[in-house]
Write an enzyme that holds these catalytic residues in place. Structure first.
Site, short mmCIF file in Angstrom:
data_model
loop_
_atom_site.label_atom_id
_atom_site.label_comp_id
_atom_site.label_asym_id
_atom_site.label_seq_id
_atom_site.Cartn_x
_atom_site.Cartn_y
_atom_site.Cartn_z
CE LYS A 83 -3.90 2.29 0.98
NZ LYS A 83 -3.55 3.04 -0.24
CE LYS A 119 5.23 7.30 -1.63
NZ LYS A 119 4.60 7.48 -0.34
CB THR A 203 -1.32 13.22 5.87
OG1 THR A 203 -1.79 12.22 4.98
CG2 THR A 203 0.16 13.01 6.13
N1 GLU Z 1 1.25 8.92 0.22
C1 GLU Z 1 0.90 8.80 1.59
C2 GLU Z 1 2.09 8.37 2.41
O1 GLU Z 1 3.24 8.56 2.02
C3 GLU Z 1 -0.34 7.96 1.82
C4 GLU Z 1 -0.28 6.55 1.32
C5 GLU Z 1 -1.62 5.84 1.37
O2 GLU Z 1 -2.60 6.43 1.76
O3 GLU Z 1 -1.64 4.68 1.00
O4 GLU Z 1 1.96 7.90 3.51
#
Ligand code: GLU
Length: 436
Positions: A83, A119, A203
């Protein structure tokens, strides 16, 4: 429009700063050692299990075809599907994406989510694209990575320069390819398509929770404390919003175009309104003085929040920092030299893999809601988020006490320990791997 900007480097050579993949490997190795584990553990986690490189041709508005390069890295899937977000940035490269996927594994492990890390990234400056070009790039990228993603395999989400709108295009493309709606295939979607309430704010809300907890540890009164924030994208702006709600005075904000400063504290609700339609930068806000990024780092504030990209707190910027707390809302903002200086100065670091874990946490809640096809109220989500963030924070603090180490090392150790538990349970490792 600078067309030459499309000719992005196609190798995995870092053009700026240090290589984050080398940094993360160094930290993993050290933490495996401090935990008294065998180096075999390091060898099991130092590399992503799968990396995928794709070419993404897009017909541009002027009729030419540009062929962009994209990546997807999947680190480890012993706890669940991988994820993590997808970033669109000119500095994206394979090593960065690999590092970011490892950070996602640690992040998920720290707040106990049933996910491994993934990622994705595309080498592109989205500001140089028209809306149609951006949509084509988003759709074509997801099409190319379709064989390796899915709600039980690898679940993308937004990251730097991607947002719910981009997620909407991507899910539409995926659903059309598969022939039916699969809302759990990615998170951070528009709410109408099965996105979660509270995800957009998650976040920043999580960052604010960790800052609140750090202030308790350091005995800092939140009401009236001061903060400076680097970056005013989703994470920076939401962190500003929630810190402001907690009574913190945000005295400076910088972004890609410049920075703003107000000694008595910026009017955050007004600033959020100013940038709302995304047509203006925070640094264009007129009710403040100008400030450079360098000066912002050295302000006499209580809390400094890097919320932009990697390699910002370096051997050059760290010596100027006066803040008591460095809250890493961005992924990988501190270099090892920067870290060393922060430690010597006694600055309390809330490491990225803990500090910004709120995004993936609410992504998890989004995925759970998609899977059961039943949706929670926002208050319920925020409450569950707070619980997860506090769980992660307390575990890291406990590890820090136990090992008498830096917060960053403690966070790595909490994450690694959780992964080791899963490796044990799967029979990947034996008793011998538990001692060095
Ligand atoms: N891009 C965000 C991170 O670096 C969120 C990743 C997600 O929600 O899966 O944590």
């Amino acid at each position: 429009m600078g067309k030459e900007k499309y000719n992005q480097p196609e190798s995995d050579i870092m053009t700026h700063g240090q290589n984050p993949y080398e940094i993360v490997k160094g930290l993993l190795k050290e933490s495996v050692g401090t935990l008294g584990l065998n180096e075999n553990i390091y060898h099991l986690i130092k590399k992503p299990m799968r990396v995928f490189e794709v070419s993404i041709p897009v017909r541009m508005d002027d009729g030419t075809i540009k062929n962009f390069t994209g990546f997807r890295s999947q680190h480890i899937d012993i706890l669940g599907p991988t994820k993590g977000g997808i970033r669109f940035h000119p500095d994206v490269n394979l090593d960065e994406v690999k590092a970011l996927s490892i950070w996602m594994s640690l992040k998920a492990a720290i707040v106990d989510l049933p996910f491994g890390g993934g990622k994705g990234g595309v080498i592109v400056d989205p500001e140089q694209l028209s809306e149609r070009e951006l949509e084509m790039l988003s759709r074509n990228y997801i099409k190319k990575i379709t064989p390796i993603i899915g709600p039980q395999k690898d679940i993308p989400a937004p990251d730097v320069n991607t947002n719910p709108k981009v997620m909407g295009w991507m899910i539409d493309e995926f659903d059309q390819l598969r022939g039916y709606n699969i809302p759990g295939m990615l998170t951070g979607k528009p709410v109408v398509l099965g996105g979660s309430l509270g995800r957009l704010e998650a976040t920043g809300r999580g960052v604010a929770f960790t800052i609140r907890e750090a202030c308790k540890v350091l005995d800092i009164e939140l009401e009236g404390a001061t903060a400076a924030i680097q970056g005013f994208g989703n994470v920076g702006s939401m962190t500003a919003k929630f810190l402001h709600e907690l009574g913190v005075k945000i005295v400076a904000v910088t972004d890609a175009e410049g920075g703003i400063y107000k000694e008595g504290g910026l009017d955050i609700p007004d600033l959020l309104e100013f940038v709302k339609d995304k047509k203006r930068y925070a640094s264009e806000y007129p009710e403040a003085e100008e400030i450079t990024n360098e000066k912002m780092f050295g302000l006499p504030v209580d809390i400094l929040v890097p919320a932009a990209v990697e390699n910002q707190v370096t051997k050059d910027t760290a010596p100027t920092i006066q803040a008591k707390i460095l809250a890493e809302a961005a992924n990988g903002p501190t270099t090892p030299e920067g870290d060393q200086i922060l430690e010597e100065k006694g600055i309390f670091v809330i490491p990225d893999i803990l500090c910004n874990a709120g995004g993936v946490t609410v992504s998890y809640f989004e995925w759970v809601q998609n899977n059961m096809n039943y949706y929670w109220k926002e208050a319920e989500i925020n409450e569950k988020l707070e619980e997860k963030m506090l769980y992660g924070f307390e575990n890291v603090i406990q590890m820090r006490e136990e090992k008498q180490c830096r917060m960053r090392d403690a966070a790595y150790m909490v994450g690694i320990k959780h992964l080791v538990k899963a490796m044990d349970a799967r029979g990947w490792i034996s008793e011998k791997d538990h001692s060095s």
